[in-house]
Design an enzyme around this catalytic site. Structure first.
Site, mmCIF file in Angstrom:
data_model
loop_
_atom_site.group_PDB
_atom_site.id
_atom_site.type_symbol
_atom_site.label_atom_id
_atom_site.label_comp_id
_atom_site.label_asym_id
_atom_site.label_seq_id
_atom_site.Cartn_x
_atom_site.Cartn_y
_atom_site.Cartn_z
ATOM 1 N N LYS A 105 -16.510 17.774 -46.429
ATOM 2 C CA LYS A 105 -17.348 17.261 -47.518
ATOM 3 C C LYS A 105 -18.230 16.111 -47.033
ATOM 4 O O LYS A 105 -18.363 15.085 -47.680
ATOM 5 C CB LYS A 105 -16.466 16.805 -48.681
ATOM 6 N N CYS A 106 -18.863 16.304 -45.897
ATOM 7 C CA CYS A 106 -19.672 15.276 -45.241
ATOM 8 C C CYS A 106 -21.107 15.781 -45.134
ATOM 9 O O CYS A 106 -21.351 16.985 -45.078
ATOM 10 C CB CYS A 106 -19.082 15.025 -43.846
ATOM 11 N N GLY A 107 -22.058 14.871 -45.082
ATOM 12 C CA GLY A 107 -23.446 15.261 -44.866
ATOM 13 C C GLY A 107 -23.646 15.987 -43.548
ATOM 14 O O GLY A 107 -24.598 16.748 -43.386
#
Length: 169
Positions: free
Chosen positions: A41-43
């Site tokens: 759930k990271c850019g």
């Protein structure tokens, strides 16, 4: 032994596989390995696609990516092992091996990262992992040969060149 001892193999560290049992990093001695702390759930999560392409491109030449889930950066890897595996497979078609979720910084830092973090990148950064998707290239002898920042894309020219140099050596 110190954490920045260039003569120490990182592949003899015990770490479990994402789905349980030993990840047996020793099996990669004689190969080139890219170890990456990953998060769902990271850019930077779209880097999974590039990591998989890199893995597929060089697998038959003795190369593998090893993903190491970590939830230490803004809680961006909150899932269970099963959830992480499902996300990686369904969303990015990940086939490269993944380890258990570990801590890469602080008092609970996994022994694998105790060894990795002593190595500096081309800009001179060593020590703590800065963010998800920091990459360590490990040569055939199990020693770290290069470190790349989280922002370095898996298929960036400098990373690909470093992988190819190890495979040619």
């Amino acid at each position: 032994m110190t954490t920045n001892d260039a003569h120490v193999s990182v592949l003899d560290v015990d770490i479990d596989a994402l789905q349980g049992g030993s990840a047996d990093l020793k099996q990669y001695l004689g190969q080139t390995v890219l170890i990456v702390n990953v998060a769902s759930k990271c850019g930077l999560t779209p880097q999974y696609a590039g990591l998989e392409r890199l893995h597929e491109r060089y697998a038959d030449r003795g190369f593998t990516v090893v993903g190491v889930p970590c939830n230490q950066f803004m809680g961006q890897e909150p899932g269970t092992s099963a959830e992480i595996a499902e996300f990686c497979s369904a969303t990015y078609g990940v086939t490269f091996p993944m380890t258990e979720k570990v801590e890469v910084n602080g008092e609970g830092r996994h022994p694998l990262y105790e060894r990795l973090t002593g190595f500096a990148d081309s800009g001179g950064h060593s020590g703590d992992i800065r963010w998800n998707f920091e990459k360590f290239l490990v040569g055939r002898d199990g020693r770290v040969v290069a470190r790349f920042s989280p922002q370095t894309e898996p298929e960036a020219a400098e990373l690909v060149a470093a992988v190819e140099a190890q495979l040619a050596g």
